[in-house]
Design an enzyme around this catalytic site. Sequence first.
Site, PDB file in Angstrom:
ATOM      1  N   LYS A   1      46.304 -11.237 -51.301  1.00 46.09           N
ATOM      2  CA  LYS A   1      47.166 -11.945 -50.356  1.00 46.09           C
ATOM      3  C   LYS A   1      48.379 -12.655 -50.958  1.00 46.09           C
ATOM      4  O   LYS A   1      49.491 -12.552 -50.424  1.00 46.09           O
ATOM      5  CB  LYS A   1      46.342 -12.961 -49.559  1.00 46.09           C
TER       6      LYS A   1
ATOM      7  N   ASN B   1      79.828 -19.856 -60.088  1.00 51.05           N
ATOM      8  CA  ASN B   1      78.868 -18.823 -60.481  1.00 51.05           C
ATOM      9  C   ASN B   1      78.235 -18.111 -59.288  1.00 51.05           C
ATOM     10  O   ASN B   1      77.926 -18.734 -58.282  1.00 51.05           O
ATOM     11  CB  ASN B   1      77.751 -19.452 -61.332  1.00 51.05           C
TER      12      ASN B   1
ATOM     13  N   GLN C   1      40.226 -10.200 -52.663  1.00 53.05           N
ATOM     14  CA  GLN C   1      40.785 -11.473 -52.224  1.00 53.05           C
ATOM     15  C   GLN C   1      42.129 -11.753 -52.909  1.00 53.05           C
ATOM     16  O   GLN C   1      42.943 -12.528 -52.415  1.00 53.05           O
ATOM     17  CB  GLN C   1      39.782 -12.599 -52.512  1.00 53.05           C
TER      18      GLN C   1
ATOM     19  N   ASN D   1      34.291  -9.240 -43.868  1.00 57.60           N
ATOM     20  CA  ASN D   1      34.992  -8.067 -44.420  1.00 57.60           C
ATOM     21  C   ASN D   1      35.894  -7.386 -43.393  1.00 57.60           C
ATOM     22  O   ASN D   1      37.026  -7.005 -43.710  1.00 57.60           O
ATOM     23  CB  ASN D   1      33.980  -7.065 -44.992  1.00 57.60           C
TER      24      ASN D   1
ATOM     25  N   GLU E   1      72.722 -13.110 -58.318  1.00 66.31           N
ATOM     26  CA  GLU E   1      71.910 -13.101 -59.543  1.00 66.31           C
ATOM     27  C   GLU E   1      70.437 -13.336 -59.218  1.00 66.31           C
ATOM     28  O   GLU E   1      69.540 -12.669 -59.742  1.00 66.31           O
ATOM     29  CB  GLU E   1      72.398 -14.177 -60.518  1.00 66.31           C
TER      30      GLU E   1
ATOM     31  N   TYR F   1      33.810  -3.362 -49.948  1.00 64.60           N
ATOM     32  CA  TYR F   1      34.476  -4.624 -50.254  1.00 64.60           C
ATOM     33  C   TYR F   1      34.016  -5.178 -51.604  1.00 64.60           C
ATOM     34  O   TYR F   1      32.840  -5.120 -51.954  1.00 64.60           O
ATOM     35  CB  TYR F   1      34.193  -5.674 -49.160  1.00 64.60           C
TER      36      TYR F   1
ATOM     37  N   SER G   1      78.838 -25.247 -62.689  1.00 61.80           N
ATOM     38  CA  SER G   1      78.152 -25.455 -63.962  1.00 61.80           C
ATOM     39  C   SER G   1      78.080 -26.956 -64.227  1.00 61.80           C
ATOM     40  O   SER G   1      78.969 -27.702 -63.846  1.00 61.80           O
ATOM     41  CB  SER G   1      78.929 -24.758 -65.072  1.00 61.80           C
TER      42      SER G   1
ATOM     43  N   SER H   1      39.761 -19.171 -51.255  1.00 60.08           N
ATOM     44  CA  SER H   1      41.082 -18.635 -50.921  1.00 60.08           C
ATOM     45  C   SER H   1      41.717 -19.457 -49.796  1.00 60.08           C
ATOM     46  O   SER H   1      42.823 -19.181 -49.363  1.00 60.08           O
ATOM     47  CB  SER H   1      40.973 -17.168 -50.494  1.00 60.08           C
TER      48      SER H   1
ATOM     49  N   THR I   1      81.344   6.646 -62.044  1.00 59.86           N
ATOM     50  CA  THR I   1      80.070   7.149 -62.557  1.00 59.86           C
ATOM     51  C   THR I   1      80.030   6.636 -63.992  1.00 59.86           C
ATOM     52  O   THR I   1      81.083   6.488 -64.622  1.00 59.86           O
ATOM     53  CB  THR I   1      79.992   8.695 -62.538  1.00 59.86           C
ATOM     54  N   HIS I   2      78.867   6.320 -64.476  1.00 55.99           N
ATOM     55  CA  HIS I   2      78.719   5.723 -65.819  1.00 55.99           C
ATOM     56  C   HIS I   2      79.527   4.432 -65.947  1.00 55.99           C
ATOM     57  O   HIS I   2      79.947   4.070 -67.049  1.00 55.99           O
ATOM     58  CB  HIS I   2      79.142   6.689 -66.931  1.00 55.99           C
TER      59      HIS I   2
ATOM     60  N   LYS J   1      83.737 -23.489 -63.674  1.00 55.22           N
ATOM     61  CA  LYS J   1      82.858 -22.381 -63.290  1.00 55.22           C
ATOM     62  C   LYS J   1      82.561 -22.307 -61.796  1.00 55.22           C
ATOM     63  O   LYS J   1      82.375 -23.306 -61.125  1.00 55.22           O
ATOM     64  CB  LYS J   1      81.516 -22.483 -64.049  1.00 55.22           C
TER      65      LYS J   1
HETATM   66  N1  ARG Z   1      38.186 -14.599 -48.486  1.00 52.46           N
HETATM   67  C1  ARG Z   1      37.772 -13.224 -48.513  1.00 52.46           C
HETATM   68  C2  ARG Z   1      38.982 -12.353 -48.845  1.00 52.46           C
HETATM   69  O1  ARG Z   1      40.038 -12.794 -48.712  1.00 52.46           O
HETATM   70  C3  ARG Z   1      37.201 -12.824 -47.201  1.00 52.46           C
HETATM   71  C4  ARG Z   1      36.192 -11.733 -47.257  1.00 52.46           C
HETATM   72  C5  ARG Z   1      35.009 -12.194 -47.955  1.00 52.46           C
HETATM   73  N2  ARG Z   1      33.902 -11.329 -47.822  1.00 52.46           N
HETATM   74  C6  ARG Z   1      32.854 -11.400 -48.633  1.00 52.46           C
HETATM   75  N3  ARG Z   1      31.892 -10.613 -48.415  1.00 52.46           N
HETATM   76  N4  ARG Z   1      32.824 -12.243 -49.621  1.00 52.46           N
HETATM   77  O2  ARG Z   1      38.838 -11.233 -49.229  1.00 52.46           O
END
Ligand code: ARG
Length: 461
Positions: free
Chosen positions: A325, A285, A322, A110, A290, A317, A277, A23, A155-156, A283
């Site tokens: 994010k 736009n 992961q 974790n 949008e 966990y 355009s 990650s 309305t509508h 045009k």
């Molecule tokens: N990169 C992991 C995440 O974003 C961190 C936590 C990992 N923990 C583990 N026990 N593998 O969730």
Amino acid sequence: MDKMWSGRFSASASSLLDKFNASIMYDRKLYKEDIEGSLAHAAMLAKQGILTTEELILITDGLNQVYKEIEADEFEWNIADEDLHMGIEKRLTAIIGDAGKKLHTARSRNDQVAVDFRRYVLRQNLEIVKGLKLLMQEVIVVADKHTETLIPGMTHLQHAQPINFAFHLGAYLSMFKRDIARFEDSHKRNNISPLGCAALAGTPHNVDRGMTAELLGFDSVSVNCLDTVSDRDFALEILFNISTMMMHISRLSEELVMWSSYEFGFVELSDEYSTGSSIMPQKKNPDVPELLRGKTGRVYGALMGLLTVMKGLPLAYNKDTQEDKEGVFDAVETATISLEILKEAIKTMEVKAHNMESACGVGHLSATDLADYLVEKCDIPFREAHFITGRAVAKGEELKTDISKMDFKYFKEIDARINEDVMPYLGLRHSMNARTSEGGTATTRTKEQLEYFKTYLKETK
Ligand code: ARG
């Protein structure tokens, strides 16, 4: 075999696994939170006698150096390190030696990732609130100029009753204010420190969770570690809050797109925030509204994505987490730029008040006022008044005249109880200004509403 967790393994991870498992390419965004979390953790370990003062100094200096390297773009992010936590710890140990290996005492990735991500989300809640307030301010500037400008209330998507443009904008101010409350509420609810929960069950080390919570700006310490390391409600909340905010932005955008058309002609977006355009030279736009409408979709996607990731996870966990994010990062970036560009588009657009008012001249916007007149002045029950007004509207349609401009004789023909004093009731401005009930569109009431939003912004600065 250079993994931090390689002790029980006899073969190296495949490069395919590294690629799949890592990650670090995106969670590196959390480096500030991660290093601050480590600094607080180390300070606490030293205070508790788990680290010596010398070790604390080494760790602190080392982390500060890593921070500088990252800021200067000199840090080597390596997918074999898996995530930023291990990447940073590895670099720290390379710089300071064995003391670096003690930093992870009484901690797990974790609780570490829970701290980093939670702090990022908490900060973004407040950043978005700032953006929403700036947007509200700009909407108020426009609204202030148009408390008397008539626009068809619909309305509508059909003409309903005349309102003023400031009142229309005031509806969005109400939505944005609720959005702010949601971000703030979420910030308050989730301002709880996960640090010290370690892997899932807490730690036998004598940690001071209150101290790290305070150093990191959390209000309190979480109650149950098993929950804390697997809780991503704070992330779901910001996604929901952004989704709702984007839904509001999208509704306003839809109106801006419509209003920019020749058919409406209520606003003209500035050249700065319009596009052309490649084939049709004439045009202009409305790409900005949008795209705002379109980007709402990807934010909903992030919310649904994370809800789905979380729904089947046994405690505590799991690596699935992961996946929390990227959607949040994307939604936050989308929200931030959306607020900014919408503010600019509104600030620079031209409001074509004349067209708004002319549009009110069709569609019998004062029909309800005629019915109200019949009730008030002629003592006719509303249901009957509604029917009589319907006849007047039908007459207007036949004559191709809006009832606000229809000759009095036709009203008299429809119902002899109608007198000449009906005529002011049919006026559009009269109709708008007659709606003086609390929260109504009458200019006096609209001004009151704008004052309310101004006071709110002033008091919550
Ligand atoms: N990169 C992991 C995440 O974003 C961190 C936590 C990992 N923990 C583990 N026990 N593998 O969730």
